[in-house]
Enzyme design. Structure first.
Site, mmCIF file in Angstrom:
data_model
loop_
_atom_site.group_PDB
_atom_site.id
_atom_site.type_symbol
_atom_site.label_atom_id
_atom_site.label_comp_id
_atom_site.label_asym_id
_atom_site.label_seq_id
_atom_site.Cartn_x
_atom_site.Cartn_y
_atom_site.Cartn_z
ATOM 1 N N LYS A 1 3.397 -5.212 2.727
ATOM 2 C CA LYS A 1 3.037 -5.634 1.372
ATOM 3 C C LYS A 1 2.562 -7.083 1.341
ATOM 4 O O LYS A 1 1.980 -7.538 0.343
ATOM 5 C CB LYS A 1 4.216 -5.428 0.422
ATOM 6 C CG LYS A 1 3.847 -5.478 -1.043
ATOM 7 C CD LYS A 1 4.976 -4.996 -1.951
ATOM 8 C CE LYS A 1 5.046 -3.495 -2.007
ATOM 9 N NZ LYS A 1 6.045 -3.000 -2.978
ATOM 10 N N HIS B 1 -0.347 -0.505 2.035
ATOM 11 C CA HIS B 1 0.660 -1.389 2.619
ATOM 12 C C HIS B 1 1.574 -0.702 3.635
ATOM 13 O O HIS B 1 1.982 -1.351 4.607
ATOM 14 C CB HIS B 1 1.461 -2.116 1.514
ATOM 15 C CG HIS B 1 2.578 -1.342 0.909
ATOM 16 N ND1 HIS B 1 2.435 -0.597 -0.240
ATOM 17 C CD2 HIS B 1 3.885 -1.195 1.279
ATOM 18 C CE1 HIS B 1 3.582 -0.042 -0.556
ATOM 19 N NE2 HIS B 1 4.493 -0.379 0.363
ATOM 20 N N HIS C 1 10.672 -2.332 5.687
ATOM 21 C CA HIS C 1 9.758 -1.291 5.224
ATOM 22 C C HIS C 1 8.551 -1.836 4.476
ATOM 23 O O HIS C 1 7.470 -1.253 4.530
ATOM 24 C CB HIS C 1 10.506 -0.264 4.353
ATOM 25 C CG HIS C 1 10.801 -0.719 2.959
ATOM 26 N ND1 HIS C 1 11.842 -1.574 2.647
ATOM 27 C CD2 HIS C 1 10.194 -0.439 1.768
ATOM 28 C CE1 HIS C 1 11.858 -1.794 1.348
ATOM 29 N NE2 HIS C 1 10.877 -1.115 0.786
ATOM 30 N N ASP C 2 8.702 -2.950 3.778
ATOM 31 C CA ASP C 2 7.610 -3.476 2.959
ATOM 32 C C ASP C 2 6.889 -4.662 3.602
ATOM 33 O O ASP C 2 6.167 -5.385 2.906
ATOM 34 C CB ASP C 2 8.144 -3.902 1.586
ATOM 35 C CG ASP C 2 7.909 -2.853 0.518
ATOM 36 O OD1 ASP C 2 7.174 -1.880 0.778
ATOM 37 O OD2 ASP C 2 8.463 -3.001 -0.585
ATOM 38 N N HIS D 1 7.988 5.369 4.046
ATOM 39 C CA HIS D 1 8.813 5.265 2.838
ATOM 40 C C HIS D 1 8.097 5.710 1.569
ATOM 41 O O HIS D 1 8.750 5.909 0.541
ATOM 42 C CB HIS D 1 9.371 3.838 2.677
ATOM 43 C CG HIS D 1 8.357 2.786 2.370
ATOM 44 N ND1 HIS D 1 7.576 2.183 3.335
ATOM 45 C CD2 HIS D 1 8.002 2.200 1.191
ATOM 46 C CE1 HIS D 1 6.798 1.274 2.774
ATOM 47 N NE2 HIS D 1 7.024 1.270 1.469
ATOM 48 N N HIS D 2 6.793 5.885 1.606
ATOM 49 C CA HIS D 2 6.078 6.416 0.437
ATOM 50 C C HIS D 2 5.572 7.838 0.666
ATOM 51 O O HIS D 2 4.795 8.352 -0.149
ATOM 52 C CB HIS D 2 4.907 5.505 0.059
ATOM 53 C CG HIS D 2 5.325 4.322 -0.757
ATOM 54 N ND1 HIS D 2 5.815 4.429 -2.034
ATOM 55 C CD2 HIS D 2 5.328 2.993 -0.457
ATOM 56 C CE1 HIS D 2 6.103 3.222 -2.497
ATOM 57 N NE2 HIS D 2 5.831 2.330 -1.560
ATOM 58 N N ASP E 1 14.155 3.505 -1.950
ATOM 59 C CA ASP E 1 13.031 2.661 -2.376
ATOM 60 C C ASP E 1 12.602 2.994 -3.801
ATOM 61 O O ASP E 1 12.388 2.096 -4.626
ATOM 62 C CB ASP E 1 11.858 2.849 -1.404
ATOM 63 C CG ASP E 1 10.660 2.011 -1.787
ATOM 64 O OD1 ASP E 1 10.777 0.767 -1.787
ATOM 65 O OD2 ASP E 1 9.594 2.592 -2.087
#
Length: 458
Positions: free
Chosen positions: A323, A348, A319-320, A372-373, A401
């Site tokens: 980033k 990101h 998911h990241d 996810h955000h 998260d």
């Protein structure tokens, strides 16, 4: 079964070439750098007469050559006090044997927002400690990159290529100062190929060849430079490098381009890239693996299993990945990010989407990971999705998260206790975050994340 959850036969090359975009980001290079470098390296290797096995190892090694780059990002920020991504990007065109070029580089990147006195002091410190610091940075990158290559099952030859990538023909490189033919042949090819791509993209093909000629016998194996000169005027090849490197790589007639990735191999790749992402900052250590654990806990409570659970697990691990495009000046900043920095952070998940959507068969993983955000009330980022657009899998990952982010150390605050975390989660209960997912977390009484290690004084 949902068509998006059916196992798809993917070549290892399709997955690694797509994820190489993430490594380009953490190396400060434009997306596609590893693919272009790989195509150049494969041309050199073929003309040199490498065996198919050697070409396959070279193929994988160049695509994954920057797998260890995230491991020295925090240290780069610590040394220079500036954007590690910009510093890495600019370092790729510096001739480190030229003391004036090296000094200009240090002056340009040392505490750019500091006073003249503090900048001068930092440049002097870099000058005094530069050799030791460079050795430390390169050793961290090379050893970690080689470890990742072995995790990915790419084999010892590929790992050795990555480990010795910064070595120089005249012995002036790192991490071991190897000289001449003591440097693995694949490393010599990869080093020339990646530098050719950087110079071609930055200054043009003539400048790339001028650089290779001038550094022949110093940085690069003279025989390999002579081979490279033989295709200087192959316009079709250089057009493929610039416009269709990935497609050309996937169409090469070697085992590396057609080897099928098993489900177990795909899981290993997801695990490895989670580690790459988490290594970028001491404040994100094991974040992806913990989010994955929390996600699985919640999912199982809802009866999710089989292929759906596998997809959710992979989404949590990756998911990241976007980033890696965020500089450590933001990730490790001791104060809260300002608005411009927050805007960078908010991008990101977009980078996560751009990377993962390149992989055939990863459509569902891309949808979950890049959301996810997002929040039920539509105030999340980057797509501004709302409750009716966020399915259960997306909601599970979002809650996992947030839980880990709040319970882990951040540079501007300490880790919160579970009680403090749930007090915040309850404020968003049913408004921004799914209430049932929060209840599952509370039921299991998950522990706080471990404290982040302290950065050494610069």
């Amino acid at each position: 079964m949902d068509e998006s959850l059916k196992p798809t036969a993917l070549s290892l090359a399709e997955i690694l070439s797509s994820l190489s975009y993430a490594l380009d980001l953490t190396g400060g290079q434009p997306m596609g750098h590893a693919q272009r470098s790989c195509l150049i390296g494969m041309r050199i290797g073929s003309m040199y007469g490498l065996s198919e096995g050697e070409l396959t190892s070279l193929y994988y090694a160049i695509l994954m050559k920057d797998a260890g780059c995230s491991s020295n990002a925090a240290r780069m920020y610590e040394i220079f006090g500036s954007d590690d991504l910009k510093a890495k990007c600019d370092s790729a065109v510096v001739d480190w044997s030229n003391i004036f070029e090296a000094a200009r580089y240090a002056a340009a990147h040392a505490l750019p927002s500091g006073s003249l006195c503090t900048r001068a002091a930092r440049v002097l410190k870099i000058g005094v400690q530069g050799s030791r610091q460079n050795q430390e940075i390169q050793e961290s990158r090379c050893n970690r990159g080689a470890q990742i290559a072995m995790m990915l099952g790419l084999g010892k030859s590929a790992a050795d290529c990555i480990r010795s990538l910064p070595e120089r023909w005249n012995g002036s490189g790192a991490p071991l100062g190897l000289r001449g033919e003591a440097i693995p042949l694949l490393s010599r090819i990869a080093s020339l190929a990646q530098t050719m791509d950087v110079f071609d993209r930055t200054f043009g093909l003539d400048a790339a060849y001028d650089m290779a000629t001038k550094r022949s016998g110093r940085w690069f194996d003279p025989d390999l430079v002579r081979i490279t000169l033989r295709f200087r005027h192959h316009a079709r090849f250089w057009n493929e490098v610039r416009t269709s490197a990935r497609e050309t790589l996937l169409d090469l007639d070697i085992r590396g381009a057609i080897e099928v990735a098993t489900e177990t191999r795909i899981d290993s790749i997801c695990d490895a890239f989670a580690q790459i992402v988490d290594a970028k900052s001491p404040f994100t250590g094991q974040h992806s693996s913990r989010v994955c654990d929390y996600t699985i806990q919640i999912a199982r409570e809802f009866g999710i299993s089989g292929a759906r659970l596998t997809t959710l697990r992979r989404s949590a691990l990756l998911h990241d990945v976007g980033k890696l495009a965020v500089p450590n000046t933001i990730l490790d900043k001791p104060g809260k990010p300002d608005e411009e920095e927050w805007n960078c952070i908010r991008r990101h998940p977009f980078h996560t989407q751009q990377i993962l959507q390149q992989i055939p068969g990863f459509k569902r993983i891309t949808e979950i990971a890049s959301a996810h955000h997002e929040r039920l009330d539509g105030r999340g980022y980057f797509q501004g999705l709302s409750g009716d657009q966020l399915d259960l899998d997306m909601r599970i990952l979002a809650v996992a998260d947030v839980y880990d982010a709040l319970s882990a150390d951040r540079p501007y605050r300490g880790a919160m206790t579970p009680e403090e975390v749930f007090a915040i989660l309850d404020k968003d209960r049913g408004v921004a975050l799914d209430a049932d997912c929060i209840d599952v977390l509370r039921k299991y009484g998950l522990p706080s994340a471990p404290a982040a290690p302290l950065l050494r004084a610069a």
